[in-house]
Design an enzyme around this catalytic site. Sequence first.
Site, mmCIF file in Angstrom:
data_model
loop_
_atom_site.group_PDB
_atom_site.id
_atom_site.type_symbol
_atom_site.label_atom_id
_atom_site.label_comp_id
_atom_site.label_asym_id
_atom_site.label_seq_id
_atom_site.Cartn_x
_atom_site.Cartn_y
_atom_site.Cartn_z
ATOM 1 N N PRO A 75 0.802 -1.222 0.000
ATOM 2 C CA PRO A 75 0.000 0.000 0.000
ATOM 3 C C PRO A 75 0.836 1.274 0.000
ATOM 4 C CG PRO A 75 0.092 -0.924 2.202
ATOM 5 C CD PRO A 75 0.824 -1.882 1.306
ATOM 6 N N ASP A 114 -1.947 2.747 2.712
ATOM 7 C CA ASP A 114 -1.284 2.847 3.997
ATOM 8 C C ASP A 114 -1.667 4.208 4.562
ATOM 9 O OD1 ASP A 114 0.303 1.892 5.971
ATOM 10 O OD2 ASP A 114 2.200 2.177 4.916
ATOM 11 N N TRP A 561 4.881 -0.401 9.754
ATOM 12 C CA TRP A 561 5.260 -1.588 8.965
ATOM 13 C C TRP A 561 4.512 -2.820 9.435
ATOM 14 C CZ3 TRP A 561 6.959 -0.532 4.566
ATOM 15 C CH2 TRP A 561 7.787 0.583 4.343
ATOM 16 N N GLN A 601 12.352 -1.746 0.183
ATOM 17 C CA GLN A 601 11.371 -2.465 0.990
ATOM 18 C C GLN A 601 11.926 -3.763 1.563
ATOM 19 O OE1 GLN A 601 8.592 -1.230 1.917
ATOM 20 N NE2 GLN A 601 8.737 0.570 0.625
ATOM 21 N N TRP A 605 8.570 -3.506 3.860
ATOM 22 C CA TRP A 605 7.415 -4.363 3.677
ATOM 23 C C TRP A 605 7.774 -5.830 3.464
ATOM 24 C CZ3 TRP A 605 4.239 -5.831 -0.975
ATOM 25 C CH2 TRP A 605 2.942 -6.193 -0.606
ATOM 26 N N LYS A 638 20.141 11.528 -8.003
ATOM 27 C CA LYS A 638 18.885 11.118 -7.379
ATOM 28 C C LYS A 638 17.838 12.211 -7.606
ATOM 29 C CE LYS A 638 17.287 9.167 -3.018
ATOM 30 N NZ LYS A 638 17.707 8.672 -1.715
ATOM 31 N N LYS A 641 12.721 16.698 -4.945
ATOM 32 C CA LYS A 641 11.988 17.935 -5.177
ATOM 33 C C LYS A 641 12.894 19.142 -5.005
ATOM 34 C CE LYS A 641 7.507 16.086 -4.013
ATOM 35 N NZ LYS A 641 6.702 15.743 -2.842
#
Length: 1092
Positions: A75, A114, A561, A601, A605, A638, A641
């Site tokens: 999610p 999530d 998590w 992850q 996750w 990378k 913003k």
Amino acid sequence: MFLSPRQPHGGRPYNGPPVTVPARHQLLPAREVDPRRALPAMEQQVLERWREREVFEESVRLRAGAEPWVFYEGPPTANGRPGSHHVLSRVFKDIYPRYKTMRGYQVQRKGGWDCHGLPVEIGVEKELGIGSKAEIEDYGIDKFNAKCRESVWAYLEEWNRLTERIGFWIDLEHAYRTLDPEYIESVWWALAQINERGLLYEGHKVVPYCPRCGTALSSHEVALGYRDVVDPSVYVRLPLHFPAGPLQDGDALLIWTTTPWTLPGNVAVAVAPGATYTRARVNGEVLVLAEDRVAAVLGEDAQVLERFPGSALVGQHYAGPIFDTGQAGEPPIIAGDFVTTDDGTGLVHIAPAFGEDDYEAAKANGLFDPHDPKTLFNPVKPDGTYDERVRNYAGRSYEGRFVKDPSLTKELISDLEERNQLFLKNNYEHSYPHCWRCGTPLIYYAKASWYIKTTAVRERMLAENDTVGWHPEHVKLGRFGDWLKNNVDWALSRERYWGTPLPVWRCAAGHVHVVGSFAELHSLSGVTLKDPHRPFVDEVRFPCAQCEQPMRRVPEVIDVWFDSGAMPFAQHHHPFADPGADFANDRERFPADFVCEAQDQTRGWFYSLLAISTLLWDTTPYRNVVCLGLILDADGQKMSKSKGNTVEPWAVLDAHGADAFRWYFFTSKQPWDGYRFSEEAIAEGVRQFLKQLWSTYFFYGLYAKANADALTQATDLLGGVGPRDDDLDVWALSRTAAVAELVGERLDAYDATTAGRAIAELVDELSNWYVRRSRRRFWDGDPAAFATLRTCLLTVSKLLAPFCPFIADEIYDNLDGTLASVHLCDFPAAADLPTRDPELEDAMAIARETVRLGLGARGQAKIKVRQPLSEAVIVASGRERAAIERLADIVREELNVRQVRFVAGADELGEYEVKANYRTLGPRFGKHMPQAADAIAALDPAHVAKMVREEGQLGIAIDGRDHTLTPADVLLTMRPPEGYSVEREGAHAVALDLTIDADLLREGHAREIVHAVQSARKSAGLQIEDRIELSLSGDPALVEAAEAHSDYLIGETLTVDLRLGDDGAAADMEHREQAAIDGLSLLIALRRAEPA
RNA sequence: GGGCGAUUAGCUCAGUUGGUUAGAGCGCUUCUCUGAUAAGGAAGAGGUCCCAGGUUCGAAUCCUGGAUCGCCCA
């Protein structure tokens, strides 16, 4: 049969909403194709069609009762705007479920969100302009959480729009949400199960902590506040009462610290067991420290008395505690694998409450009971001041003193000095974290925390991990396996507000009760919660079963998590929605066949899923995992913003479309290697692949329309098109079948990259070879050619459907349309595919190579391909010659020569060279390979060629021993003679006869004229099927050529009335053009002829 | 400091179990083809396959050490 409509297996016939499929003859497309159609606009139309026909829903319904293939959605949080990296993971989450659906599995795809966690809280804090826990509590937890609940969905609409636009098929309508009471109840249930197994406990976690704000900081927050500061650097003597081993009376250990305030928390000293330590004499005293540090700390004059390993110190005790804290007994020397001899003294003071290494080392040495928080010695209160136990040996209390207060530091140091324990003090400049809110230096501080004892199932997790198909493979034993091997207990609790409340209630006596359902909570307390979040759940109390005192909930919420790792069952509200269900053995819901997330992850996750499922059911929750890499910008930076180098998904989608976006991610490289992302790279994929495919498809449509009558009558080709007589047809079908096999095999292996690239190669072959060589037959309306190309295009559309679902569906819908969408079709399986003809595929490759050589020879001679030549002489023998002979017409036409002639040997075109084949002979001769190679090179090439041709073998003496070589053992290479236009490669060469006689010249001119007339037709705006009246006048040589080849000219240009050399006729025509051919001038005049 | 991955043409990437002269696309130069293709084809320029050792008859490929970059952890 391949072209006939088929019922998808494993499902029912289509019974969705009525689908309008235009009645038409099957070789004819339903709609005209716009060659310049903008792909994004086309995709919008396809989306519309999917909505109307409920294609996604139907694709799942269709496979009802079929074998399930289970997908879990990891999610995302919808409180931020979706970016390109989300597109990456979402398209990979899409391609395999689509593929498996077409393979006949039923793939349920439940979306998920999530909803909890710190990022949401921080967003709200920003919005409210507050920044501390105290401010949140002043504001009101109820109001704060209400804000969180709202802000979770800030970008939901954009997420949904993007998800649909990129063609990610997932059920968002019934998505699971971690904030729903049902979801939370399932999470509670899981925690209660874990608790019943005795695996939930309260311990400590050493965290970066701001004593002024009274709050722990996340690593991200810590990173915000590093500053360069000057701290005291003190070396402290620790005398020994009962020296043993290498130690002697009067020796003292020497330790080093930059945080004197931690010294009252000292419980041990750690050494590196493998390093060398010394007793060293300086200024009349003997100090114990690492040998590497003697000169740096004691000076050059120090005298090393004795050396011994750190392990000799382990188990000894020193006089302590350092400050009077009422601790009994002498503190020990222990081993610490984190201890280095790079700085300090190689002896590290251990205060388990104030350092993570310290904590772990003390725990490992049994200096406290990790399951009983009270046994950890921590003399500092949460407000950052000492408690009543800390005093100096003169009896002066330090209670209430703030540990980072500089005046306290001075007092502690002077206290050491008075007791003659201070060896050295100077200043130490280093970078130290500060609270980003208030600027207070952070301390590392042991906070009570709830843990899951995952170490109890570590071996089990490792064993289960071993069964998982990781992509890339190295994650299994590398990053993830390594993480599991070093598994520590899962610190579960968070002292925050917006999260699943930890369902632990406790009474004043310390009795603990873990609540596993809302019903249980109700029966204990009589309370029914509408919203189980804080602060409502905090108010629920009930009497302790053991002591009758009121039980109150502990204040923590749980790690997000754990929320997401519980999704396999929590998304179904198991076990409350399905009492008695054997979840772990329910193939429709568990385990997942496939999960896919970014590589970060592994510790998120992927881990929480595995840990929870192993704790509950002893088994892995997923069978295959695809890990995606990072997206970097075109310069390898990378994306962030703040740098402003992010690529907005919408810009890409609007400019190039979703198929292009997807195609880039699937095929530009293996996804786990990460991307260097640029719009230019996406545009290249459009030009190279999507436009080429579209153009081939357009070509089909264009000529099908022009030959509508002929195709309508060709019904015999529709029942089933077997191998055709035409080599190109058979080849195209065979290549298509070959690629289909490969694509299926690669997708089964989760290798979309190789699969996609194979499709691109096929499309290129169809476009630039099959169509190019077959133009004439399309022009003539040969139904076999149309049926072949249609089969190839439809197969491509099915192969491509999981990759580029839009263009694939558009092509399918227009060329076939039997089902409502290509996504309801079966993936091409062996039984459906055309018959392979590997020999022909091979032969065509040789023919194409021959053509390449011939065109090279033309290029060298600078003779245009339009100018026919009389002869190409081709050197080839055996298999190659047979291949070229079989496809001689294709070679002849492509090279524009009147005939091809073969010569078997080099005799006429050059000479052979002979070389050893290392691949076959290397293993045979081993060390003697160089001699063997020399011997072979010394042979007479003509003799070798003759023996190989006639005998099929060859005898040779090497180092005085006889060997027999097979034809495969020697490589014959052409060496061309001087002065010939020859291109050669390997045993294979093409020479062109460059003589151009009058006849050839006339034919060349005729072809030039046709070309010029075709251009004139085009610029006159005529349709390809329009007939014309044509007048040619000008240079007599050209007119003569036109006359000599008038049938050819008329046929090619659809001329019904040809006038040659008649200027008067030209004057009547609307369209006139002056052309220059070979330096000669020609007036072309034409007009459209009225249909008869 | 530890773990993992990457490093091949100006750029983006292929390179099957070690095998003769390492490939493709883009870009550049020259030529060319085309009544589907702002496409295609041919030729040219462009490479110490990150470096150094080692194994082997033979290494871009296997082994060891190192460099640089990235990710994760400390």
